[in-house]
Design a protein around this motif. Structure first.
Motif, short mmCIF file in Angstrom:
data_model
loop_
_atom_site.label_atom_id
_atom_site.label_comp_id
_atom_site.label_asym_id
_atom_site.label_seq_id
_atom_site.Cartn_x
_atom_site.Cartn_y
_atom_site.Cartn_z
N GLU A 85 0.70 -1.21 0.12
CA GLU A 85 -0.02 0.06 0.07
C GLU A 85 0.94 1.43 -0.01
O GLU A 85 0.55 2.07 -0.65
CB GLU A 85 -0.92 -0.19 1.48
CG GLU A 85 -1.95 -1.04 1.13
CD GLU A 85 -2.80 -1.22 2.36
OE1 GLU A 85 -2.61 -0.59 3.45
OE2 GLU A 85 -3.79 -1.94 2.52
N ALA A 86 1.97 1.16 0.85
CA ALA A 86 2.76 2.28 0.83
C ALA A 86 3.37 2.40 -0.55
O ALA A 86 3.62 3.53 -0.94
CB ALA A 86 3.97 2.06 1.91
N LEU A 87 3.89 1.67 -1.03
CA LEU A 87 4.66 1.67 -2.77
C LEU A 87 3.39 2.43 -3.79
O LEU A 87 3.90 3.04 -4.52
CB LEU A 87 5.04 0.29 -3.05
CG LEU A 87 5.97 -0.13 -2.40
CD1 LEU A 87 6.52 -1.73 -2.85
CD2 LEU A 87 7.13 0.66 -2.61
N VAL A 88 2.29 1.89 -3.64
CA VAL A 88 1.10 2.44 -4.37
C VAL A 88 0.97 3.77 -4.25
O VAL A 88 1.06 4.66 -5.05
CB VAL A 88 -0.13 1.75 -4.01
CG1 VAL A 88 -1.17 2.28 -4.83
CG2 VAL A 88 -0.05 0.22 -4.63
N ARG A 89 0.93 4.32 -2.94
CA ARG A 89 0.72 5.63 -2.61
C ARG A 89 2.07 6.54 -3.03
O ARG A 89 1.90 7.76 -3.47
CB ARG A 89 0.82 5.79 -1.03
CG ARG A 89 0.12 7.20 -0.45
CD ARG A 89 0.04 7.14 0.75
NE ARG A 89 -0.05 8.54 1.39
CZ ARG A 89 -0.31 8.92 2.73
NH1 ARG A 89 -0.39 7.97 3.67
NH2 ARG A 89 -0.41 10.10 3.20
N LEU A 90 3.14 5.85 -2.85
CA LEU A 90 4.48 6.80 -3.35
C LEU A 90 4.61 6.74 -4.83
O LEU A 90 5.11 7.72 -5.32
CB LEU A 90 5.66 6.01 -2.57
CG LEU A 90 5.81 6.08 -1.26
CD1 LEU A 90 6.83 5.13 -0.56
CD2 LEU A 90 6.27 7.42 -0.88
N THR A 91 3.99 5.65 -5.46
CA THR A 91 4.21 5.70 -6.94
C THR A 91 2.96 6.90 -7.35
O THR A 91 3.40 7.73 -8.42
CB THR A 91 3.57 4.43 -7.48
OG1 THR A 91 4.57 3.40 -7.09
CG2 THR A 91 3.45 4.28 -9.05
N SER A 92 2.05 6.98 -6.75
CA SER A 92 1.09 8.18 -7.05
C SER A 92 1.76 9.48 -6.83
O SER A 92 1.35 10.52 -7.57
CB SER A 92 -0.41 8.03 -6.23
OG SER A 92 -0.22 8.49 -4.97
N GLU A 93 2.64 9.51 -5.85
CA GLU A 93 3.16 11.08 -5.60
C GLU A 93 4.48 11.13 -6.60
O GLU A 93 5.18 12.45 -6.39
CB GLU A 93 3.87 11.05 -4.17
CG GLU A 93 2.58 11.02 -3.20
CD GLU A 93 2.89 11.13 -1.74
OE1 GLU A 93 4.22 11.16 -1.42
OE2 GLU A 93 2.35 10.95 -0.74
#
Length: 219
Positions: free
Chosen positions: A37-45
């Motif tokens: 989930e953290a990787l998905v969020r950081l990808t969106s950023e």
């Protein structure tokens, strides 16, 4: 998310590093789901790049991207500074003075391995720059400012970690910050904007020189 973000901006995770979920779980002991989930969020950023069938990597660096980003930041910073100087109260002046004092007392890293000191210095440095624009009166401008600073810090941490090497251009950063602060507190919008533009331009040139040297060596 906070751990990964901090590692990407200030820690051991460098541009281009592969981010395997299993490896990250061995490192942080937080479980596979929170890491994904953290990787998905950081990808969106835009801090992480997702690769089809190959997992994820820390977003790589580019001379063209950095140049474009710094040009945008200089323009936005000038606008935020003008508004902050116009709106700033005595409390704003106090926050600027406090942030400069803490930054001026913060040590620089002794080597490229001194990541902890580099991260601490970067925290004080960011707080100083934020204190200057904080009274601009626009949450949207501050949001865009923070996004640009996040991405510029990925590049600047390379400059900071190699500040004492022969490849890095050594400047009197504290003096530059002090001059900007004095211009802002004297409410001189034109001088503050010019000094900040020059400050950011010098940082851009120093980082680009270091990146070009490293690119040429890899090539």
């Amino acid at each position: 998310y906070d751990l990964l973000r901090r590692e990407i901006l200030h820690g051991e995770l460098m541009p281009g590093d592969r981010l395997r979920v299993a490896d990250l779980n061995d490192r942080y002991k937080l479980g596979l789901t929170p890491i994904r989930e953290a990787l998905v969020r950081l990808t969106s950023e835009g801090l992480v790049a997702s690769e089809s069938h190959r997992g994820a990597r820390v977003r790589d660096i580019s001379l063209d991207e950095f140049s474009d980003m710094m040009q945008t930041r200089r323009e936005l910073e000038g606008l935020c500074l003008a508004k902050a100087i116009h709106n700033g109260s005595a409390d704003w002046e106090g926050e600027v003075l406090k942030a400069f004092h803490l930054l001026s007392r913060a040590p620089l890293p002794a080597s490229a391995e001194d990541i902890v000191t580099a991260a601490q210095w970067e925290q004080f440095h960011r707080q100083f720059h934020f204190s200057l624009v904080s009274a601009c009166g626009s949450p949207w401008l501050l949001q865009f400012w923070n996004t640009l600073v996040d991405h510029s810090e990925r590049y600047r941490k390379l400059r900071l970690l190699f500040w004492s090497s022969g490849e890095a251009e050594v400047r009197d950063i504290n003096k530059e910050h002090e001059t900007i602060m004095k211009a802002a507190l004297s409410r001189d919008v034109e001088a503050t904007a010019a000094l900040m533009d020059d400050h950011l331009t010098q940082t851009e040139h120093a980082v680009m020189k270091l990146l070009a040297l490293r690119r040429d060596r890899k090539g």
